[in-house]
Each structure stands twice: as structure tokens, then as C-alpha cells.
Write an enzyme that holds these catalytic residues in place. Structure first.
Site, PDB file in Angstrom:
ATOM      1  N   LYS A  32     -12.193   7.339   7.210  1.00 41.13           N
ATOM      2  CA  LYS A  32     -11.033   7.412   8.115  1.00 41.13           C
ATOM      3  C   LYS A  32     -10.075   6.263   7.845  1.00 41.13           C
ATOM      4  O   LYS A  32     -10.493   5.173   7.429  1.00 41.13           O
ATOM      5  CB  LYS A  32     -11.472   7.304   9.589  1.00 41.13           C
ATOM      6  CG  LYS A  32     -11.950   8.602  10.202  1.00 41.13           C
ATOM      7  CD  LYS A  32     -10.787   9.520  10.580  1.00 41.13           C
ATOM      8  CE  LYS A  32     -11.238  10.964  10.733  1.00 41.13           C
ATOM      9  NZ  LYS A  32     -10.284  11.941  10.269  1.00 41.13           N
ATOM     10  N   LYS A  93      -6.084 -14.025   8.898  1.00 41.22           N
ATOM     11  CA  LYS A  93      -6.353 -15.475   9.059  1.00 41.22           C
ATOM     12  C   LYS A  93      -6.127 -15.954  10.477  1.00 41.22           C
ATOM     13  O   LYS A  93      -6.791 -16.868  10.940  1.00 41.22           O
ATOM     14  CB  LYS A  93      -5.502 -16.293   8.082  1.00 41.22           C
ATOM     15  CG  LYS A  93      -4.028 -15.977   8.124  1.00 41.22           C
ATOM     16  CD  LYS A  93      -3.508 -15.679   6.743  1.00 41.22           C
ATOM     17  CE  LYS A  93      -2.326 -14.737   6.839  1.00 41.22           C
ATOM     18  NZ  LYS A  93      -1.804 -14.336   5.566  1.00 41.22           N
ATOM     19  N   GLU A 117     -13.227 -13.089   3.280  1.00 41.57           N
ATOM     20  CA  GLU A 117     -12.779 -13.744   2.041  1.00 41.57           C
ATOM     21  C   GLU A 117     -11.260 -13.645   1.855  1.00 41.57           C
ATOM     22  O   GLU A 117     -10.601 -14.595   1.435  1.00 41.57           O
ATOM     23  CB  GLU A 117     -13.474 -13.078   0.842  1.00 41.57           C
ATOM     24  CG  GLU A 117     -13.121 -13.663  -0.501  1.00 41.57           C
ATOM     25  CD  GLU A 117     -13.592 -15.109  -0.646  1.00 41.57           C
ATOM     26  OE1 GLU A 117     -14.799 -15.323  -0.645  1.00 41.57           O
ATOM     27  OE2 GLU A 117     -12.741 -16.015  -0.752  1.00 41.57           O
ATOM     28  N   GLY A 122      -5.892 -15.150  -0.870  1.00 42.17           N
ATOM     29  CA  GLY A 122      -5.764 -13.822  -1.501  1.00 42.17           C
ATOM     30  C   GLY A 122      -6.955 -13.511  -2.395  1.00 42.17           C
ATOM     31  O   GLY A 122      -8.076 -13.374  -1.925  1.00 42.17           O
ATOM     32  N   GLY A 174      10.008  -9.440  -1.622  1.00 35.48           N
ATOM     33  CA  GLY A 174       8.915  -9.012  -0.735  1.00 35.48           C
ATOM     34  C   GLY A 174       7.847 -10.076  -0.529  1.00 35.48           C
ATOM     35  O   GLY A 174       6.789  -9.800   0.015  1.00 35.48           O
ATOM     36  N   GLU A 177       8.314 -12.724   4.775  1.00 36.71           N
ATOM     37  CA  GLU A 177       8.530 -11.768   5.851  1.00 36.71           C
ATOM     38  C   GLU A 177       9.935 -11.963   6.425  1.00 36.71           C
ATOM     39  O   GLU A 177      10.560 -13.000   6.214  1.00 36.71           O
ATOM     40  CB  GLU A 177       7.509 -12.022   6.948  1.00 36.71           C
ATOM     41  CG  GLU A 177       6.129 -12.180   6.371  1.00 36.71           C
ATOM     42  CD  GLU A 177       5.055 -11.581   7.235  1.00 36.71           C
ATOM     43  OE1 GLU A 177       5.364 -11.166   8.353  1.00 36.71           O
ATOM     44  OE2 GLU A 177       3.912 -11.537   6.754  1.00 36.71           O
ATOM     45  N   LYS A 192      -5.390 -21.419   7.496  1.00 36.16           N
ATOM     46  CA  LYS A 192      -6.256 -21.302   6.309  1.00 36.16           C
ATOM     47  C   LYS A 192      -7.091 -22.565   6.090  1.00 36.16           C
ATOM     48  O   LYS A 192      -8.281 -22.469   5.770  1.00 36.16           O
ATOM     49  CB  LYS A 192      -5.399 -20.986   5.082  1.00 36.16           C
ATOM     50  CG  LYS A 192      -4.821 -19.580   5.148  1.00 36.16           C
ATOM     51  CD  LYS A 192      -3.757 -19.382   4.099  1.00 36.16           C
ATOM     52  CE  LYS A 192      -3.247 -17.955   4.094  1.00 36.16           C
ATOM     53  NZ  LYS A 192      -2.066 -17.802   3.233  1.00 36.16           N
ATOM     54  N   GLY A 289      -0.592 -10.340  -2.387  1.00 38.51           N
ATOM     55  CA  GLY A 289      -0.353  -9.128  -3.176  1.00 38.51           C
ATOM     56  C   GLY A 289      -1.457  -8.114  -2.928  1.00 38.51           C
ATOM     57  O   GLY A 289      -2.588  -8.471  -2.589  1.00 38.51           O
TER      58      GLY A 289
HETATM   59  N1  LIG Z   1       0.335  -8.941   2.065  1.00 36.03           N
HETATM   60  C1  LIG Z   1      -0.437  -9.850   1.485  1.00 36.03           C
HETATM   61  O1  LIG Z   1      -0.236 -10.222   0.331  1.00 36.03           O
HETATM   62  C2  LIG Z   1      -1.612 -10.429   2.224  1.00 36.03           C
HETATM   63  C3  LIG Z   1      -2.438 -11.367   1.585  1.00 36.03           C
HETATM   64  C4  LIG Z   1      -3.573 -11.884   2.268  1.00 36.03           C
HETATM   65  C5  LIG Z   1      -3.819 -11.465   3.554  1.00 36.03           C
HETATM   66  N2  LIG Z   1      -2.989 -10.560   4.156  1.00 36.03           N
HETATM   67  C6  LIG Z   1      -3.323 -10.143   5.519  1.00 36.03           C
HETATM   68  O2  LIG Z   1      -3.663  -8.765   5.497  1.00 36.03           O
HETATM   69  C7  LIG Z   1      -3.288  -8.142   6.715  1.00 36.03           C
HETATM   70  C8  LIG Z   1      -2.416  -6.936   6.411  1.00 36.03           C
HETATM   71  O3  LIG Z   1      -1.261  -7.362   5.729  1.00 36.03           O
HETATM   72  P1  LIG Z   1      -0.252  -6.312   5.054  1.00 36.03           P
HETATM   73  O4  LIG Z   1       0.657  -7.114   4.207  1.00 36.03           O
HETATM   74  O5  LIG Z   1      -1.014  -5.181   4.473  1.00 36.03           O
HETATM   75  O6  LIG Z   1       0.546  -5.808   6.371  1.00 36.03           O
HETATM   76  P2  LIG Z   1       1.429  -4.480   6.481  1.00 36.03           P
HETATM   77  O7  LIG Z   1       1.964  -4.083   5.160  1.00 36.03           O
HETATM   78  O8  LIG Z   1       2.379  -4.724   7.615  1.00 36.03           O
HETATM   79  O9  LIG Z   1       0.359  -3.358   6.915  1.00 36.03           O
HETATM   80  C9  LIG Z   1      -0.214  -3.249   8.184  1.00 36.03           C
HETATM   81  C10 LIG Z   1      -0.132  -1.777   8.595  1.00 36.03           C
HETATM   82  O10 LIG Z   1      -0.878  -1.590   9.798  1.00 36.03           O
HETATM   83  C11 LIG Z   1      -0.057  -0.836  10.705  1.00 36.03           C
HETATM   84  N3  LIG Z   1      -0.374  -1.094  12.094  1.00 36.03           N
HETATM   85  C12 LIG Z   1      -0.234  -2.255  12.774  1.00 36.03           C
HETATM   86  N4  LIG Z   1      -0.586  -2.088  14.053  1.00 36.03           N
HETATM   87  C13 LIG Z   1      -0.952  -0.788  14.181  1.00 36.03           C
HETATM   88  C14 LIG Z   1      -1.418   0.002  15.272  1.00 36.03           C
HETATM   89  N5  LIG Z   1      -1.506  -0.502  16.518  1.00 36.03           N
HETATM   90  N6  LIG Z   1      -1.735   1.299  15.034  1.00 36.03           N
HETATM   91  C15 LIG Z   1      -1.587   1.839  13.825  1.00 36.03           C
HETATM   92  N7  LIG Z   1      -1.139   1.162  12.736  1.00 36.03           N
HETATM   93  C16 LIG Z   1      -0.826  -0.151  12.933  1.00 36.03           C
HETATM   94  C17 LIG Z   1       1.330  -1.356  10.406  1.00 36.03           C
HETATM   95  O11 LIG Z   1       2.317  -0.538  10.958  1.00 36.03           O
HETATM   96  P3  LIG Z   1       3.641  -1.276  11.597  1.00 36.03           P
HETATM   97  O12 LIG Z   1       4.301  -1.981  10.483  1.00 36.03           O
HETATM   98  O13 LIG Z   1       4.434  -0.141  12.169  1.00 36.03           O
HETATM   99  O14 LIG Z   1       3.140  -2.229  12.658  1.00 36.03           O
HETATM  100  C18 LIG Z   1       1.327  -1.362   8.883  1.00 36.03           C
HETATM  101  O15 LIG Z   1       1.574  -0.096   8.316  1.00 36.03           O
HETATM  102  C19 LIG Z   1      -2.596  -9.241   7.545  1.00 36.03           C
HETATM  103  O16 LIG Z   1      -3.548  -9.829   8.410  1.00 36.03           O
HETATM  104  C20 LIG Z   1      -2.161 -10.244   6.490  1.00 36.03           C
HETATM  105  O17 LIG Z   1      -2.043 -11.558   7.008  1.00 36.03           O
HETATM  106  C21 LIG Z   1      -1.905 -10.033   3.530  1.00 36.03           C
END
Ligand SMILES: NC(=O)c1ccc[n+]([C@@H]2O[C@H](COP(=O)([O-])OP(=O)(O)OC[C@H]3O[C@@H](n4cnc5c(N)ncnc54)[C@H](OP(=O)(O)O)[C@@H]3O)[C@@H](O)[C@H]2O)c1
Length: 322
Positions: A32, A93, A117, A122, A174, A177, A192, A289
Site C-alpha cells: 500500500k 529528522k 538511517e 541522505g 529543487g 524549499e 541531525k 536526493g
Molecule cells: N528530499 C530529500 O532529498 C530528503 C533527504 C533526506 C531526508 N528527507 C526527508 O524525507 C521525508 C520526505 O521528503 P520528500 O522530499 O520526499 O517530501 P515530499 O516530496 O514533499 O513528499 C511527501 C509526500 O507526502 C505527502 N503527504 C504529506 N502529508 C500527507 C497526508 N496527510 N496524507 C497524504 N499524503 C501526505 C505530500 O503531499 P503534500 O505535498 O500535498 O503535503 C507529498 O506528496 C521528509 O521527512 C524529509 O525531511 C528528504
């Protein structure tokens, strides 16, 4: 071969990466995916739901990957997963830095795992390495460039852009944020360095006690002066253990051009560990990433499947925080 059924909460940058890797893993079955209705992937529509209870009530799901981001809802989902006795793997985090003490207790009570992890560095396997090293070594200092956005901005400033131009470029690509405050002011790195320190020294640091200075006041003149003196400015976190206290901070710092950190550029992250008897260890890699971060998540899943994952975080030491 042991197999596991998993659910992914959040189909964004990281969730998509996790799904992509897991589709090629014969021992991981994605059952799921929780996402908002408008973001359901029509190619795998049967996997998608916007109702988290469907995941908790499904007894076939053994493990939940939380990659929603944010704090309140993500924490609620992690707590519920653990209460339903499903292992949790998260990249969050903020939740881990604030709640690891409570969450690891909750997991231990049901003999399940919470793995994180991907929450630091990352794709760099720094948590695994700290866990392994501390079996034999005393870790005395952790230093890190642990935020790809700010490292990218400083790299571009050393290539000639001013702060605002560099921030815009990071946003265009990208890396940053739309609200970059948590990165620029150091809150992201505070979380972190707290996570790594907690693990290294079996303690729990209140992130509000960590002194921090952000990078938004660094000027072109600061950069020029550093360059003239064969130095660079890097945004770093540092934490060291001295007897009964931990000195911890997040700040921009000047390094000689030949320092390990001076060659860590753009979105790369790096960590230096001072240990005994192993001495100094350095790590470098993609700090963010989709696929590097997803790789860290899937490695945690594999450790859990193979019963190699150890919940060895514990809060047994109290230190003064300076
Ligand atoms: N991006 C990176 O490189 C990176 C690296 C290390 C760690 N992280 C961590 O990984 C996590 C995810 O990051 P990401 O970059 O993948 O974020 P993202 O692209 O914003 O993805 C999160 C997804 O979850 C959805 N979502 C949030 N709340 C929701 C809810 N209540 N119901 C259904 N869907 C929901 C979001 O939709 P909406 O946008 O509509 O809320 C979005 O599509 C974060 O904790 C981040 O700190 C990210």
C-alpha cells in the site's frame, strides 16, 4: 529467502525512490502507498489509498516507511504504526530528533524496530557506522556538513554569486524549499547533529539547547576575504564529548583550503568522526536526493528483514550541554 510486506506513507521525492528500488527487490513487496488522492499514480492505482487506517488494519503489512515530511501528522503515523506492531523506517529528522527517546521505548516494548538511517546525511551510512564503531571505539567528536542546500549556496557564493542569487539557484534546481528557513538558520543541522550525538553517547539532547548561527548574513566581502587567505567558509555542525559535558553548535566556520571539508561542495554532505582507537574517520556522499536517500531507507528495511537491525539507541547518560 525471508520476505516482507511494506507500506509507504508519502509518494513524493523520497517515496517514489523507495518504490522504485523496492520494485526490483524480490524480498520486499509494496502492498500500500498513502498519498493525497490527486497524487495517486494511475499506473499502480490499486496500491494507493488516502486512508491510513487501511494500512494499520492490514495484518499482512509488517513494516511502514514514513516519508511524509512535516512533524505532527508524521509523528502520529509513526506512533500508530508502532502501536499496531509494525516496524517503522523513517527519513524524518524532526520527529527523530524530538522523539527518539519515546519512540524507541515504544518500539522496544513490542519487540519491533524503528530505523532512521535516512534522517541524517541522505545516502551516507553514518548511523550504521556509529552503531558499529561504538561497540569498540569511544567517539569523542562528530563534525558534519549535513545540509545540502546551504552547502550548495556557499559553494555558489565561492563561485561568484551573492547570497540571494545562490539561494534562487538552489530553489530553481529543487535543492531549497520555498521556505528555506530551517536550512538557512541551521535548524535542520541542529536536528541531525542531535540525532548523531544521542546515538554516539547514549543520551538525549534537547535541540532547543543547541547554539546556532545561520548563513544568511554571509556577504560577498566575507567570501572574498576568505578566498584571499586560501580559506573557505562552510556551514557545519560540531559536537564533542568532554567528561560530563557535550559541546555542540551549528555555525558557519572558516577552514583552510586543504581541510577535508573544503572539498565538500554543492549538495554533498560529509562527516568526520574522531574516535579511539580507530582515530579519525571521514565520510562523504550525496546528502539528499531521491535515490541516495531511498537507498538508505531500503538498507534499513533489509536489515530488519534479515533480523540484523538493532534498536541500540538508549537514553542512559545525562550530560551538561554547552
Ligand atoms: N528530499 C530529500 O532529498 C530528503 C533527504 C533526506 C531526508 N528527507 C526527508 O524525507 C521525508 C520526505 O521528503 P520528500 O522530499 O520526499 O517530501 P515530499 O516530496 O514533499 O513528499 C511527501 C509526500 O507526502 C505527502 N503527504 C504529506 N502529508 C500527507 C497526508 N496527510 N496524507 C497524504 N499524503 C501526505 C505530500 O503531499 P503534500 O505535498 O500535498 O503535503 C507529498 O506528496 C521528509 O521527512 C524529509 O525531511 C528528504
Amino acid at each position: 529467502m525471508k520476505k516482507i510486506n511494506i507500506a509507504i506513507l508519502g509518494y513524493g521525492v523520497i517515496g517514489k525512490g523507495v518504490f522504485e528500488i523496492c520494485r526490483n527487490m524480490p524480498n520486499i513487496n509494496v502492498v500500500k502507498i498513502l498519498e493525497r488522492k490527486e497524487r495517486f499514480d494511475q499506473n499502480y492505482i490499486e496500491l494507493f489509498t488516502d486512508n491510513a487506517d487501511e494500512i494499520f488494519r492490514n495484518k499482512k503489512i509488517d513494516l511502514v516507511v514514513e516519508v511524509l515530511g512535516g512533524y505532527d501528522f508524521a509523528k502520529q503515523m509513526i506512533v500508530k504504526s508502532l502501536q499496531y506492531e509494525k516496524h517503522v523506517v523513517t527519513a524524518n529528522k524532526e520527529v527523530i530528533a524530538k522523539d527518539i527517546d519515546f519512540l524507541s521505548n515504544l518500539a522496544s516494548r513490542s519487540n519491533i524496530s524503528i530505523a532512521y538511517e535516512a534522517s541524517v546525511g541522505g545516502g551516507i551510512p553514518i548511523i550504521k557506522n556509529i552503531k558499529e564503531l561504538k561497540k569498540v571505539n569511544k567517539i569523542s567528536k562528530i563534525s558534519g556538513i549535513l545540509n545540502g542546500t546551504t552547502n550548495f549556496i556557499l559553494t555558489k557564493m565561492f563561485e561568484g554569486l551573492d547570497f540571494n542569487e545562490a539561494l534562487k539557484e538552489a530553489q530553481r534546481l529543487g535543492f531549497a524549499e520555498s521556505d528555506p528557513t530551517a536550512d538557512l538558520e541551521g535548524y535542520d543541522m541542529m536536528r541531525k547533529i542531535a540525532i548523531l550525538s544521542d546515538l554516539a553517547w547514549d543520551t538525549f539532547i534537547d535541540i532547543n539547547q543547541i547554539p546556532q548561527i545561520g548563513i544568511s548574513k554571509i556577504t560577498k566581502e566575507d567570501v572574498l576575504l576568505a578566498k584571499e587567505n586560501n580559506k573557505v567558509i562552510k556551514f557545519v555542525c560540531e559536537s564533542s564529548l568532554n567528561n560530563d559535558s557535550i559541546e555542540i553548535k551549528v555555525e558557519p566556520k572558516i577552514f583552510d583550503n586543504n581541510h577535508f571539508f573544503s572539498n565538500v561542495n554543492n549538495e554533498f554532505n560529509a562527516v568526520i568522526l574522531e574516535t579511539f582507537p580507530n582515530d579519525t574517520l571521514t565520510f562523504i556522499g550525496k546528502g539528499a536526493g531521491s535515490l541516495p536517500t531511498a537507498s538508505a531507507i531500503v538498507l534499513d528495511i533489509v536489515d530488519i528483514i534479515e533480523e540484523r537491525y538493532i534498536n541500540n539507541y538508549q537514553n542512559i547518560n545525562k550530560y551538561k550541554i554547552n
